[in-house]
Design a protein around this motif. Structure first.
Motif, PDB file in Angstrom:
ATOM      1  N   GLN A  35       3.627  10.157  -2.319  1.00 50.71           N
ATOM      2  CA  GLN A  35       2.311  10.366  -3.606  1.00 50.71           C
ATOM      3  C   GLN A  35       2.274   8.818  -4.291  1.00 50.71           C
ATOM      4  N   TYR A  36       0.990   9.391  -4.891  1.00 45.82           N
ATOM      5  CA  TYR A  36       0.394   8.078  -5.855  1.00 45.82           C
ATOM      6  C   TYR A  36       1.855   7.508  -6.517  1.00 45.82           C
ATOM      7  N   LEU A  37       2.096   8.224  -7.210  1.00 49.94           N
ATOM      8  CA  LEU A  37       2.833   7.871  -8.547  1.00 49.94           C
ATOM      9  C   LEU A  37       4.233   7.998  -8.531  1.00 49.94           C
ATOM     10  N   ASP A  38       4.762   8.222  -7.325  1.00 55.04           N
ATOM     11  CA  ASP A  38       6.117   7.546  -6.059  1.00 55.04           C
ATOM     12  C   ASP A  38       5.760   6.434  -5.270  1.00 55.04           C
ATOM     13  N   ALA A  39       4.851   5.817  -5.139  1.00 57.83           N
ATOM     14  CA  ALA A  39       4.923   5.009  -4.697  1.00 57.83           C
ATOM     15  C   ALA A  39       5.114   4.021  -5.545  1.00 57.83           C
ATOM     16  N   LEU A  40       3.986   4.123  -6.884  1.00 57.99           N
ATOM     17  CA  LEU A  40       3.613   3.240  -7.968  1.00 57.99           C
ATOM     18  C   LEU A  40       5.266   2.979  -8.871  1.00 57.99           C
ATOM     19  N   HIS A  41       5.966   3.971  -9.139  1.00 53.51           N
ATOM     20  CA  HIS A  41       7.412   4.067  -9.575  1.00 53.51           C
ATOM     21  C   HIS A  41       8.436   3.278  -8.277  1.00 53.51           C
ATOM     22  N   ALA A  42       8.246   3.372  -6.767  1.00 50.86           N
ATOM     23  CA  ALA A  42       8.986   2.504  -5.819  1.00 50.86           C
ATOM     24  C   ALA A  42       8.396   1.128  -5.846  1.00 50.86           C
ATOM     25  N   MET A  43       7.762   0.398  -6.450  1.00 46.94           N
ATOM     26  CA  MET A  43       6.896  -0.606  -6.959  1.00 46.94           C
ATOM     27  C   MET A  43       7.510  -0.894  -7.844  1.00 46.94           C
ATOM     28  N   LYS A  94       1.026  -1.460   0.226  1.00 51.11           N
ATOM     29  CA  LYS A  94      -0.059  -0.044   0.144  1.00 51.11           C
ATOM     30  C   LYS A  94       0.804   1.297   0.122  1.00 51.11           C
ATOM     31  N   LYS A  95       0.083   2.367  -0.178  1.00 52.01           N
ATOM     32  CA  LYS A  95       0.614   3.768  -0.431  1.00 52.01           C
ATOM     33  C   LYS A  95       1.303   4.163   1.435  1.00 52.01           C
TER      34      LYS A  95
END
Length: 255
Positions: A86-94, A80-81
């Motif tokens: 930030q959503y895009l940061d979390a998505l990028h990290a994932m 989970k974030k």
């Protein structure tokens, strides 16, 4: 040309009762097929087999009980974030961590996903006859009522589980157990063709499923598998003899 996907008869009881315990145990079946002539043809080279087999067995201990999801990868892709992130940061990290996991384990993932079809189609599935799924033939012709049991099950035919390490374009895609296939059959009225021209394909799919159920089997899907090698398997455990021409089946074939 796109990916070539196919659906095959699958003995899930033998898979979970024989193949999975072997992959979680000493790997005697794995070693047998890994070091075989067909194994060499599939892997291109099966040198350093003891080391590579040991790596596969160790890797397999991190799969879930259904043997579809690698728990370490799932922990990455399903996280989970964080609060304030930030959503895009979390998505990028994932995505970054998922790719890192795959790069760190690419050798064992490649070996497992290459040898698994040989293991499966020798011990608990039949390569022939099979139903053509094509790249978009199945998804373009068979539909289901939204949120129905049938929809939930047919999605698994052409899609992998979240956290799967199996490649999207080569080898095993997913499988449906006999129990779930019976649920699909009970809800088959929720299935419908996408258009009038697709009615024949839907009926062939239902015939294929009925044959699987009559033989107490499930089904397993694959993508771009090495047909010329897999059809050479001697004495496969699952043998379903049928004549597609006699049954009027144009999308069920023997390679």
């Amino acid at each position: 040309m796109g990916d070539w996907n196919t659906l095959h008869f699958f003995d899930d009881k033998a898979f979970y009762g024989k193949v999975v315990p072997d992959l979680l145990g000493k790997g005697e079946l794995l070693k047998k097929h890994f070091e075989s002539k067909l194994g060499n043809s599939i892997l291109w080279s099966n040198n350093n087999s003891d080391e590579r087999i040991e790596a596969i067995l160790k890797f397999c201990h991190s799969f879930d009980k259904d043997f579809k999801i690698h728990k370490d990868l799932y922990a990455i892709v399903a996280r989970k974030k964080k609060p304030g992130e930030q959503y895009l940061d979390a998505l990028h990290a994932m995505h970054h961590d998922a790719e890192k996991f795959k790069k760190q384990n690419y050798k064992v993932i490649d070996d497992l996903t290459e040898i698994l079809p040989l293991l499966v189609f020798s011990e608990c599935a039949g390569f022939n006859p099979h139903l053509i799924l094509g790249r978009r033939i199945f998804t373009g012709r068979v539909n289901a009522k939204p949120k129905s049991v049938a929809e939930e099950i047919i999605i698994r035919i052409t899609n992998q589980e979240h956290g799967s390490v199996y490649p999207y374009n080569s080898g095993i895609i997913n499988w449906i157990t006999n129990e779930d296939l019976r649920l699909l059959w009970m809800d088959k009225d929720s299935l419908f063709p996408t258009d009038a021209d697709s009615e024949g394909y839907l009926q062939e799919f239902l015939t294929f499923i009925e044959i699987a159920l009559d033989n107490n089997l499930g089904v397993i899907s694959g993508s771009n598998m090495k047909e010329s090698i897999l059809k050479m398997i001697e004495n496969p455990a699952v043998v379903i003899k049928l004549n597609p021409e006699e049954l009027g089946l144009t999308c069920v074939i023997n390679y």
